[in-house]
Design an enzyme around this catalytic site. Structure first.
Site, mmCIF file in Angstrom:
data_model
loop_
_atom_site.group_PDB
_atom_site.id
_atom_site.type_symbol
_atom_site.label_atom_id
_atom_site.label_comp_id
_atom_site.label_asym_id
_atom_site.label_seq_id
_atom_site.Cartn_x
_atom_site.Cartn_y
_atom_site.Cartn_z
ATOM 1 N N ASP A 12 49.502 38.273 37.865
ATOM 2 C CA ASP A 12 50.972 38.154 37.809
ATOM 3 C C ASP A 12 51.538 37.701 36.465
ATOM 4 O O ASP A 12 52.499 36.909 36.421
ATOM 5 C CB ASP A 12 51.455 37.194 38.908
ATOM 6 C CG ASP A 12 51.099 37.660 40.310
ATOM 7 O OD1 ASP A 12 50.505 38.750 40.441
ATOM 8 O OD2 ASP A 12 51.379 36.930 41.274
ATOM 9 N N LYS B 264 51.223 43.535 44.723
ATOM 10 C CA LYS B 264 50.940 42.744 45.928
ATOM 11 C C LYS B 264 52.221 42.079 46.436
ATOM 12 O O LYS B 264 52.970 41.491 45.662
ATOM 13 C CB LYS B 264 49.863 41.696 45.625
ATOM 14 C CG LYS B 264 50.252 40.668 44.567
ATOM 15 C CD LYS B 264 49.062 39.767 44.266
ATOM 16 C CE LYS B 264 49.374 38.636 43.318
ATOM 17 N NZ LYS B 264 50.421 37.702 43.748
ATOM 18 N N CYS C 193 49.569 31.767 43.171
ATOM 19 C CA CYS C 193 48.901 33.058 43.347
ATOM 20 C C CYS C 193 47.457 33.070 42.847
ATOM 21 O O CYS C 193 46.616 33.785 43.398
ATOM 22 C CB CYS C 193 49.722 34.158 42.692
ATOM 23 S SG CYS C 193 51.265 34.461 43.583
HETATM 24 C C1 C5J Z 1 52.865 33.339 41.525
HETATM 25 C C2 C5J Z 1 54.799 32.326 42.533
HETATM 26 N N1 C5J Z 1 52.487 34.434 40.877
HETATM 27 N N2 C5J Z 1 54.554 31.136 41.988
HETATM 28 N N3 C5J Z 1 54.028 33.402 42.229
HETATM 29 O O1 C5J Z 1 52.207 32.309 41.465
HETATM 30 O O2 C5J Z 1 55.733 32.466 43.282
#
Ligand code: C5J
Length: 222
Positions: free
Chosen positions: A25, A130, A163
């Site tokens: 991400d 995702k 994540c």
């Molecule tokens: C991720 C989030 N990628 N913190 N998303 O950690 O909402």
């Protein structure tokens, strides 16, 4: 076999031939001003600071000709894969699907959902979109890793305790050996990052190991 002797909590041995990097991400919506991370009230500059280190790790895997897999947390434009419980939680200034400075927040195909330009995938690298925090949930990741005969996963990306840790735990439950690049992951909350690293390493690497990017790249070089 390769070894990272300085890995924590104890040396990490792995076969590079069955190892892949998963970059979680590293999207504009989390890392640049005007995205979802900022809408939640976070200082996004702390995440932006790891981009060069993540790039070094990616380069190390590409140089060793090992798979690099990228993930993006994002949803369909009609939000059919975004549970109301996720969209409606909290009081962000912008919710998932709302129009923002980088397009609709966390929507596939919008500029904000793209990976930051410094870390863009190259041809042939797998990109997993995702809808959840974990990259195995409702995606092809498990099948992709089986097809590639991957047994060991190295993790980088954001955020450490959300994540990244969720995906590491999913991978651990599926039998993968997991290693997190300590300096190629970040949280909006330094104390959460530190706690996540400790949780991962605790009880004899109950979720996995951690090591620095330099230690990982050195092991790949050897
Ligand atoms: C991720 C989030 N990628 N913190 N998303 O950690 O909402």
């Amino acid at each position: 076999m390769a070894e990272i002797a300085a890995a924590r909590p104890f040396p990490f041995c792995f076969d590079p031939a069955t190892t892949a990097l998963i970059v979680i991400d590293m999207q504009r919506d989390f890392i640049e001003p005007g995205g979802f991370g900022a809408a939640l009230g976070n200082d996004v500059s702390v995440l932006e600071a790891i981009v060069p280190t993540v790039a070094t790790l990616i380069d190390g895997f590409r140089a060793a000709d090992l798979p690099v897999i990228h993930t993006r947390e994002c949803h369909r434009p009609d939000l059919s894969d975004c549970p109301p419980a996720k969209r409606e939680r909290g009081k962000p200034s912008l919710r998932i699907g709302d129009p923002g400075p980088m397009g609709r927040i966390l929507i596939a195909g919008e500029p904000g959902a793209e990976i930051v330009p410094q870390l863009l995938p190259v041809a042939g690298e797998i990109v997993i979109d995702k809808p959840g925090k974990g990259a195995f949930y409702a995606t092809s990741l498990g099948d992709d890793l089986t097809r590639l005969n991957i047994r060991t996963l190295v993790f980088a990306g954001v955020t450490t305790e959300v994540c990244v840790q969720t995906t590491m735990r999913e991978a651990n439950d599926r039998g993968f050996d997991c290693l997190l690049a300590e300096d190629a992951t970040e949280s909006y909350f330094p104390e959460f990052k530190e706690a996540a690293l400790q949780m991962i390493r605790a009880q004899g690497a109950i979720v996995g190991w951690t090591a620095t990017t330099a230690e990982i790249v050195d092991a790949l070089d050897d």
